[in-house]
Design a protein around this motif. Structure first.
Motif, PDB file in Angstrom:
ATOM      1  N   SER A   1      12.304   2.621  18.047  1.00 26.28           N
ATOM      2  CA  SER A   1      11.415   3.690  17.599  1.00 26.28           C
ATOM      3  C   SER A   1      10.287   3.139  16.732  1.00 26.28           C
ATOM      4  N   GLY A   2      10.597   2.097  15.938  1.00 26.69           N
ATOM      5  CA  GLY A   2       9.555   1.485  15.112  1.00 26.69           C
ATOM      6  C   GLY A   2       8.491   0.805  15.942  1.00 26.69           C
ATOM      7  N   ALA A   3       8.893   0.092  16.993  1.00 25.47           N
ATOM      8  CA  ALA A   3       7.925  -0.569  17.870  1.00 25.47           C
ATOM      9  C   ALA A   3       7.051   0.453  18.584  1.00 25.47           C
ATOM     10  N   PHE A   4       7.656   1.539  19.040  1.00 26.48           N
ATOM     11  CA  PHE A   4       6.881   2.593  19.713  1.00 26.48           C
ATOM     12  C   PHE A   4       5.894   3.238  18.738  1.00 26.48           C
ATOM     13  N   LEU A   5       6.353   3.498  17.517  1.00 27.16           N
ATOM     14  CA  LEU A   5       5.479   4.095  16.507  1.00 27.16           C
ATOM     15  C   LEU A   5       4.326   3.168  16.171  1.00 27.16           C
ATOM     16  N   LEU A   6       4.599   1.866  16.081  1.00 25.64           N
ATOM     17  CA  LEU A   6       3.541   0.897  15.789  1.00 25.64           C
ATOM     18  C   LEU A   6       2.490   0.890  16.890  1.00 25.64           C
ATOM     19  N   LEU A   7       2.917   1.000  18.138  1.00 29.84           N
ATOM     20  CA  LEU A   7       1.979   1.048  19.258  1.00 29.84           C
ATOM     21  C   LEU A   7       1.109   2.300  19.185  1.00 29.84           C
ATOM     22  N   ILE A   8       1.712   3.436  18.892  1.00 31.27           N
ATOM     23  CA  ILE A   8       0.958   4.694  18.811  1.00 31.27           C
ATOM     24  C   ILE A   8      -0.053   4.639  17.672  1.00 31.27           C
ATOM     25  N   ILE A   9       0.377   4.162  16.504  1.00 31.09           N
ATOM     26  CA  ILE A   9      -0.521   4.110  15.343  1.00 31.09           C
ATOM     27  C   ILE A   9      -1.702   3.191  15.613  1.00 31.09           C
ATOM     28  N   SER A  10      -1.437   2.007  16.140  1.00 32.85           N
ATOM     29  CA  SER A  10      -2.513   1.047  16.393  1.00 32.85           C
ATOM     30  C   SER A  10      -3.471   1.562  17.462  1.00 32.85           C
ATOM     31  N   THR A  11      -2.953   2.244  18.476  1.00 29.29           N
ATOM     32  CA  THR A  11      -3.811   2.778  19.529  1.00 29.29           C
ATOM     33  C   THR A  11      -4.743   3.855  18.989  1.00 29.29           C
ATOM     34  N   ILE A  12      -4.175   4.789  18.240  1.00 28.51           N
ATOM     35  CA  ILE A  12      -5.001   5.864  17.665  1.00 28.51           C
ATOM     36  C   ILE A  12      -6.048   5.284  16.718  1.00 28.51           C
ATOM     37  N   ALA A  13      -5.622   4.333  15.872  1.00 25.41           N
ATOM     38  CA  ALA A  13      -6.563   3.732  14.916  1.00 25.41           C
ATOM     39  C   ALA A  13      -7.687   3.002  15.630  1.00 25.41           C
ATOM     40  N   TYR A  14      -7.369   2.314  16.714  1.00 26.15           N
ATOM     41  CA  TYR A  14      -8.386   1.545  17.444  1.00 26.15           C
ATOM     42  C   TYR A  14      -9.460   2.474  18.008  1.00 26.15           C
ATOM     43  N   PHE A  15      -9.033   3.515  18.676  1.00 30.59           N
ATOM     44  CA  PHE A  15     -10.013   4.414  19.281  1.00 30.59           C
ATOM     45  C   PHE A  15     -10.801   5.193  18.224  1.00 30.59           C
TER      46      PHE A  15
ATOM     47  N   SER B   1     -17.473  -1.420   8.879  1.00 31.56           N
ATOM     48  CA  SER B   1     -16.912  -1.261  10.236  1.00 31.56           C
ATOM     49  C   SER B   1     -16.510  -2.602  10.845  1.00 31.56           C
ATOM     50  N   ASP B   2     -15.839  -3.414  10.031  1.00 31.87           N
ATOM     51  CA  ASP B   2     -15.309  -4.684  10.528  1.00 31.87           C
ATOM     52  C   ASP B   2     -14.007  -4.368  11.270  1.00 31.87           C
ATOM     53  N   ILE B   3     -14.137  -3.996  12.536  1.00 37.08           N
ATOM     54  CA  ILE B   3     -13.017  -3.443  13.292  1.00 37.08           C
ATOM     55  C   ILE B   3     -11.837  -4.413  13.409  1.00 37.08           C
ATOM     56  N   PRO B   4     -12.032  -5.690  13.731  1.00 31.56           N
ATOM     57  CA  PRO B   4     -10.859  -6.582  13.790  1.00 31.56           C
ATOM     58  C   PRO B   4     -10.085  -6.652  12.476  1.00 31.56           C
ATOM     59  N   ALA B   5     -10.804  -6.696  11.351  1.00 31.88           N
ATOM     60  CA  ALA B   5     -10.132  -6.759  10.055  1.00 31.88           C
ATOM     61  C   ALA B   5      -9.391  -5.460   9.759  1.00 31.88           C
ATOM     62  N   VAL B   6     -10.031  -4.326  10.046  1.00 27.57           N
ATOM     63  CA  VAL B   6      -9.392  -3.035   9.796  1.00 27.57           C
ATOM     64  C   VAL B   6      -8.144  -2.880  10.657  1.00 27.57           C
ATOM     65  N   MET B   7      -8.232  -3.273  11.921  1.00 27.96           N
ATOM     66  CA  MET B   7      -7.071  -3.159  12.804  1.00 27.96           C
ATOM     67  C   MET B   7      -5.937  -4.079  12.352  1.00 27.96           C
ATOM     68  N   GLY B   8      -6.280  -5.262  11.874  1.00 22.84           N
ATOM     69  CA  GLY B   8      -5.246  -6.139  11.335  1.00 22.84           C
ATOM     70  C   GLY B   8      -4.541  -5.501  10.146  1.00 22.84           C
ATOM     71  N   LEU B   9      -5.314  -4.862   9.275  1.00 21.71           N
ATOM     72  CA  LEU B   9      -4.737  -4.180   8.123  1.00 21.71           C
ATOM     73  C   LEU B   9      -3.861  -3.009   8.553  1.00 21.71           C
ATOM     74  N   VAL B  10      -4.310  -2.256   9.547  1.00 23.15           N
ATOM     75  CA  VAL B  10      -3.532  -1.104  10.033  1.00 23.15           C
ATOM     76  C   VAL B  10      -2.188  -1.564  10.578  1.00 23.15           C
ATOM     77  N   VAL B  11      -2.204  -2.601  11.401  1.00 22.56           N
ATOM     78  CA  VAL B  11      -0.966  -3.074  12.019  1.00 22.56           C
ATOM     79  C   VAL B  11      -0.014  -3.638  10.968  1.00 22.56           C
ATOM     80  N   VAL B  12      -0.517  -4.455  10.064  1.00 19.35           N
ATOM     81  CA  VAL B  12       0.344  -5.060   9.042  1.00 19.35           C
ATOM     82  C   VAL B  12       0.922  -3.993   8.119  1.00 19.35           C
ATOM     83  N   THR B  13       0.094  -3.042   7.704  1.00 16.61           N
ATOM     84  CA  THR B  13       0.573  -1.971   6.827  1.00 16.61           C
ATOM     85  C   THR B  13       1.626  -1.123   7.526  1.00 16.61           C
ATOM     86  N   ALA B  14       1.354  -0.756   8.785  1.00 15.13           N
ATOM     87  CA  ALA B  14       2.337   0.032   9.538  1.00 15.13           C
ATOM     88  C   ALA B  14       3.634  -0.742   9.718  1.00 15.13           C
ATOM     89  N   LEU B  15       3.530  -2.041   9.955  1.00 15.20           N
ATOM     90  CA  LEU B  15       4.726  -2.866  10.127  1.00 15.20           C
ATOM     91  C   LEU B  15       5.541  -2.922   8.840  1.00 15.20           C
TER      92      LEU B  15
END
Length: 313
Positions: free
Chosen positions: A11-25, A276-290
């Motif tokens: 469930s954690g892996a699925f949630l991480l995928l959903i969060i990162s996908t929504i954040a990316y778009f 809007s440094d998207i790669p940095a923001v996405m890295g932060l989103v994934v690490v924080t969610a993890l």
């Protein structure tokens, strides 16, 4: 227990995928002209177009997302569009600072809240009224207001602790303690109020249950019943609220680190989002969610240890 852990990981892996996908778009649909932000307002149209092609912004968004996802799965978040720094190295360098503040705050809040909540439930009186007051104040006063108050009182008017800056523990343990005391206190106070109120309510409910009266009728002392049985049953709800407070502390640390000029994830998140440094923001989103997922897993395991029925949920 193994099946319980496996379900939580899935469930954690699925949630991480959903969060990162929504954040990316959301980032791509809400961001401004990134190429112009990098090159400046005086950049020519040809230079902006060339920069967009270099960053891959001319490609369809689904292709960009797939390229990012396939690299992110391997732990590669790329480099910052603005600083050219490796994102993983930058986050890993700042993460221990933020986690020191948050874990220190959650530990202090848990210990003090347990003491206050149990005392309020068992003794009542002035302690009970204090917990009720703290609960209201904790919800009403944001932690950045508490931080400003603490730094004004204990760093400026009474110069006991450092007002700004961070010293590594290995460099100077004494200065390290002085640099984190006020930020940790600012984060812990709001959590302390909520957790103490939860502990108070859970202990009060447990004391009024039939099994407590049965144990007392068998001759067990009140203190033994409270510390061996009541506290165990009240621990589950307290752990749950601690998990919620941990997430809140991660968000609150952004402002607290800004106020105290602490080089954690907070200032990095603010600066990356602003441009809007998207790669940095996405890295932060994934690490924080993890981090949140791992902490919630630990809380689930602790709850399962306290109450075996949780393992079946």
């Amino acid at each position: 227990m193994i099946a319980f852990i496996a379900r939580r990981f899935g469930s954690g892996a699925f949630l991480l995928l959903i969060i990162s996908t929504i954040a990316y778009f959301l980032m791509f649909f809400s961001s401004t002209n990134v190429a112009m932000n990098i090159l400046g307002e005086d950049a020519t149209s040809e230079a902006i177009l060339a920069k967009q092609q270099e960053l891959g912004l001319d490609q369809p968004i689904l292709e960009r997302y797939w390229a990012w996802l396939t690299h992110a799965i391997t732990g590669d978040f790329g480099i910052s569009w603005f600083t050219n720094e490796d994102i993983v190295k930058t986050i890993l360098a700042r993460l221990p600072v933020t986690m020191t503040l948050v874990l220190g705050a959650i530990l202090i809040a848990a210990i003090l809240a347990t003491i206050l909540g149990m005392t309020a439930a068992v003794k009542g009186g002035a302690i009970d009224r204090l917990v009720q007051f703290l609960a209201i104040a904790g919800f009403a006063v944001p932690n950045f207001v508490v931080a400003i108050f603490l730094v004004t009182l204990f760093a400026i008017q009474i110069p006991i602790f450092n007002a700004v800056g961070y010293t590594d523990f290995a460099e100077n343990p004494g200065e390290w303690a002085k640099s984190i005391t006020l930020p940790v206190a600012a984060l812990a106070l709001s959590a302390l109020a909520a957790v103490a109120q939860q502990v108070r309510g859970s202990v009060t409910d447990a004391i009024n249950m039939d099994y407590v009266r049965t144990l007392r009728a068998r001759g067990l002392s009140f203190n033994r019943v409270v510390y061996k049985h009541v506290l165990r049953n009240a621990g589950g709800p307290a752990l749950s609220i601690l998990g919620v407070q941990f997430v809140g502390m991660l968000g609150g640390s952004v402002l607290v680190e800004q106020i105290f000029a602490i080089p954690g994830l907070g200032p990095y998140a603010v600066s990356s989002t602003a441009v809007s440094d998207i790669p940095a923001v996405m890295g932060l989103v994934v690490v924080t969610a993890l981090v949140v997922i791992v902490v919630n897993l630990i809380i689930d395991l602790l709850s399962a240890a306290l109450n075996p029925k949780v393992r079946l949920s």
